[in-house]
Design an enzyme around this catalytic site. Structure first.
Site, PDB file in Angstrom:
ATOM      1  N   GLU A 131       0.833  -1.108   0.342  1.00 58.57           N
ATOM      2  CA  GLU A 131       0.062  -0.428  -0.730  1.00 58.57           C
ATOM      3  C   GLU A 131       0.921   1.161  -0.090  1.00 58.57           C
ATOM      4  OE1 GLU A 131      -2.675  -0.445  -1.051  1.00 58.57           O
ATOM      5  OE2 GLU A 131      -3.436  -2.392  -0.628  1.00 58.57           O
ATOM      6  N   HIS A 140      -0.190  -2.333  -9.920  1.00 56.58           N
ATOM      7  CA  HIS A 140       0.136  -3.794  -9.343  1.00 56.58           C
ATOM      8  C   HIS A 140       1.004  -4.247 -10.248  1.00 56.58           C
ATOM      9  CE1 HIS A 140      -3.789  -3.484  -7.173  1.00 56.58           C
ATOM     10  NE2 HIS A 140      -2.432  -3.660  -6.829  1.00 56.58           N
ATOM     11  N   CYS A 146       6.813  -9.723  -6.470  1.00 58.30           N
ATOM     12  CA  CYS A 146       6.791  -8.927  -5.994  1.00 58.30           C
ATOM     13  C   CYS A 146       5.715  -8.582  -5.003  1.00 58.30           C
ATOM     14  CB  CYS A 146       6.582  -8.162  -7.366  1.00 58.30           C
ATOM     15  SG  CYS A 146       7.166  -6.200  -7.066  1.00 58.30           S
ATOM     16  N   CYS A 165      10.242  -6.144  -6.468  1.00 61.88           N
ATOM     17  CA  CYS A 165      11.469  -6.800  -7.962  1.00 61.88           C
ATOM     18  C   CYS A 165      12.315  -6.079  -8.488  1.00 61.88           C
ATOM     19  CB  CYS A 165       9.754  -7.401  -8.876  1.00 61.88           C
ATOM     20  SG  CYS A 165       9.477  -6.272 -10.231  1.00 61.88           S
TER      21      CYS A 165
HETATM   22 ZN    ZN Z   1      -2.474  -2.918  -4.736  1.00 61.36          ZN
HETATM   23 ZN    ZN Z   2       7.130  -5.752  -9.598  1.00 65.99          ZN
END
Ligand code: ZN
Ligand code: ZN
Length: 180
Positions: A131, A140, A146, A165
């Site tokens: 968040e 996302h 990740c 990541c």
């Molecule tokens: Zn999210």
């Molecule tokens: Zn990522």
């Protein structure tokens, strides 16, 4: 030095709060601080769903941000939702200063399993970093390991790591440096 403030909203123990603070510090290299707990805004409750609308909570959090606050993260034990989804683990304003995470569905007890504070802490840290990542502008990520991968279920949370990541890490370092 700007801070990330953690604001407990009812029913979150100090062990989890301390673990969140440590997780935030090691991930973002910003010193976190825990504010005194407040009650969940009652008008966020949808009585028929028996859940709290996370967007309503987010709107309230901004008022609690201290002057040196870079971000404020609400952490609660109540079950959160947004109207188009059955539930959410958390919500944040993209490029905003506020985020909220619920531990309600991160607790093993919710799934009929034995209580496990360590597992709860690990899951919570992942969703908190996720968040906060949104507040720094990250979207996302499609990499299931990740931390910016969207958790639809707690299994998604367990599969992902509490780290960005490579591609997300480059973005977040740039954004955090610019913001702080
Ligand atoms: Zn999210
Ligand atoms: Zn990522």
């Amino acid at each position: 030095m700007p801070r990330i403030y953690i604001l407990p909203l009812d029913g979150v123990g100090t062990y989890i709060l301390d673990r969140i603070a440590k997780g935030v510090e090691s991930c973002f290299h910003l010193s976190p601080a825990i504010l005194p707990a407040i009650t969940v805004p009652p008008d966020a409750l949808d009585a028929s769903r028996r859940q709290y609308h996370s967007t309503v909570i987010l709107r309230r959090l901004a008022a609690h941000l201290p002057p040196d606050g870079l971000r404020i993260l609400g952490i609660t034990n109540v079950d959160l939702y947004v109207p188009r989804l059955r539930f959410v683990f958390g919500e944040a304003v993209i490029h905003g200063k506020v985020a909220v995470v619920s531990i309600h569905r991160l607790r093993p007890e919710f799934y009929g399993q034995a209580s496990d504070n360590e597992l709860l802490a690990e899951r919570t840290i992942k969703e908190v970093i996720h968040e906060l990542g949104h507040t720094f502008g990250l979207q996302h990520c499609l990499n299931p390991q990740c931390v910016m991968f969207f958790s639809n279920t707690v299994q998604d949370t367990d599969r992902k790591l509490s780290q960005f990541c490579e591609s997300c890490r480059v973005q977040i370092e740039d954004k955090v440096t610019t913001a702080s």
